[in-house]
Design a protein around this motif. Structure first.
Motif, PDB file in Angstrom:
ATOM      1  N   ALA A  34      37.378-104.524 -59.192  1.00 42.30           N
ATOM      2  CA  ALA A  34      37.244-104.276 -60.629  1.00 42.30           C
ATOM      3  C   ALA A  34      38.560-103.765 -61.223  1.00 42.30           C
ATOM      4  CB  ALA A  34      36.111-103.282 -60.885  1.00 42.30           C
ATOM      5  N   VAL A  35      39.220-102.842 -60.519  1.00 42.36           N
ATOM      6  CA  VAL A  35      40.500-102.308 -60.995  1.00 42.36           C
ATOM      7  C   VAL A  35      41.550-103.410 -61.028  1.00 42.36           C
ATOM      8  CG1 VAL A  35      42.364-100.688 -60.479  1.00 42.36           C
ATOM      9  CG2 VAL A  35      39.991 -99.947 -60.248  1.00 42.36           C
ATOM     10  N   ALA A  36      41.617-104.216 -59.969  1.00 43.39           N
ATOM     11  CA  ALA A  36      42.592-105.317 -59.913  1.00 43.39           C
ATOM     12  C   ALA A  36      42.326-106.340 -61.014  1.00 43.39           C
ATOM     13  CB  ALA A  36      42.540-105.981 -58.538  1.00 43.39           C
ATOM     14  N   LYS A  37      41.070-106.631 -61.251  1.00 44.36           N
ATOM     15  CA  LYS A  37      40.700-107.613 -62.281  1.00 44.36           C
ATOM     16  C   LYS A  37      41.144-107.161 -63.672  1.00 44.36           C
ATOM     17  CE  LYS A  37      36.726-109.976 -64.236  1.00 44.36           C
ATOM     18  NZ  LYS A  37      35.274-110.007 -64.316  1.00 44.36           N
ATOM     19  N   GLU A  38      41.139-105.848 -63.899  1.00 46.70           N
ATOM     20  CA  GLU A  38      41.536-105.311 -65.199  1.00 46.70           C
ATOM     21  C   GLU A  38      43.048-105.117 -65.333  1.00 46.70           C
ATOM     22  OE1 GLU A  38      39.552-105.060 -67.824  1.00 46.70           O
ATOM     23  OE2 GLU A  38      37.946-105.866 -66.560  1.00 46.70           O
ATOM     24  N   GLY A  39      43.797-105.452 -64.263  1.00 50.26           N
ATOM     25  CA  GLY A  39      45.249-105.401 -64.347  1.00 50.26           C
ATOM     26  C   GLY A  39      45.906-104.256 -63.618  1.00 50.26           C
ATOM     27  N   GLY A  40      45.123-103.383 -63.001  1.00 53.91           N
ATOM     28  CA  GLY A  40      45.690-102.281 -62.226  1.00 53.91           C
ATOM     29  C   GLY A  40      45.812-102.663 -60.760  1.00 53.91           C
ATOM     30  N   VAL A  41      45.989-101.664 -59.915  1.00 52.41           N
ATOM     31  CA  VAL A  41      46.069-101.884 -58.471  1.00 52.41           C
ATOM     32  C   VAL A  41      44.852-101.212 -57.837  1.00 52.41           C
ATOM     33  CG1 VAL A  41      47.399-101.497 -56.361  1.00 52.41           C
ATOM     34  CG2 VAL A  41      48.594-101.887 -58.524  1.00 52.41           C
ATOM     35  N   GLY A  42      44.002-102.011 -57.212  1.00 51.94           N
ATOM     36  CA  GLY A  42      42.811-101.495 -56.547  1.00 51.94           C
ATOM     37  C   GLY A  42      43.133-101.121 -55.108  1.00 51.94           C
ATOM     38  N   ILE A  43      42.577-100.016 -54.645  1.00 48.61           N
ATOM     39  CA  ILE A  43      42.838 -99.532 -53.290  1.00 48.61           C
ATOM     40  C   ILE A  43      41.523 -99.365 -52.534  1.00 48.61           C
ATOM     41  CG2 ILE A  43      43.815 -97.648 -51.903  1.00 48.61           C
ATOM     42  CD1 ILE A  43      45.940 -99.165 -53.462  1.00 48.61           C
TER      43      ILE A  43
END
Length: 106
Positions: A34-43
């Motif tokens: 979800a974080v990656a999809k919104e443009g951030g970096v998911g961990i």
């Protein structure tokens, strides 16, 4: 407006948010994706990952397989995802490092 650039393969992170890897069962692929999809970096957190992913999938996975599976799922919709590997969990350290690093070469 892009606030910072990742110099790897000319890709940029449009949102300056890096999700922290939070212990057992919190930072798994749904949150990281979800974080990656919104443009951030998911961990994804490596803590107990073999047990958590094995339970979810119904297949017995070792730490390497679970780390590979979880990071693959986190990156499935695009964007940036990584893994937080706790050195204190020495039993799984080598497999956790080896699994996701294979993805970086893709």
């Amino acid at each position: 407006m892009i606030l910072f650039v990742i110099n790897d393969k000319g890709k940029t992170i449009p949102v300056p948010i890096i999700q922290g890897g939070m212990g057992v069962g919190v930072s798994l692929f749904p949150l990281a994706r979800a974080v990656a999809k919104e443009g951030g970096v998911g961990i994804v957190s490596s803590a107990c990952l073999d047990r958590l992913v094995s339970k979810r999938t119904g297949k017995k996975l070792n730490s390497y397989e679970a780390a590979y599976e979880e990071v693959s799922q986190a990156k499935a919709n695009g964007g940036f995802a990584g893994i937080n590997i706790m050195c204190a969990l020495s039993r799984d350290y080598n497999d956790s490092v080896k699994g996701p690093s294979t993805l970086a070469q893709m």
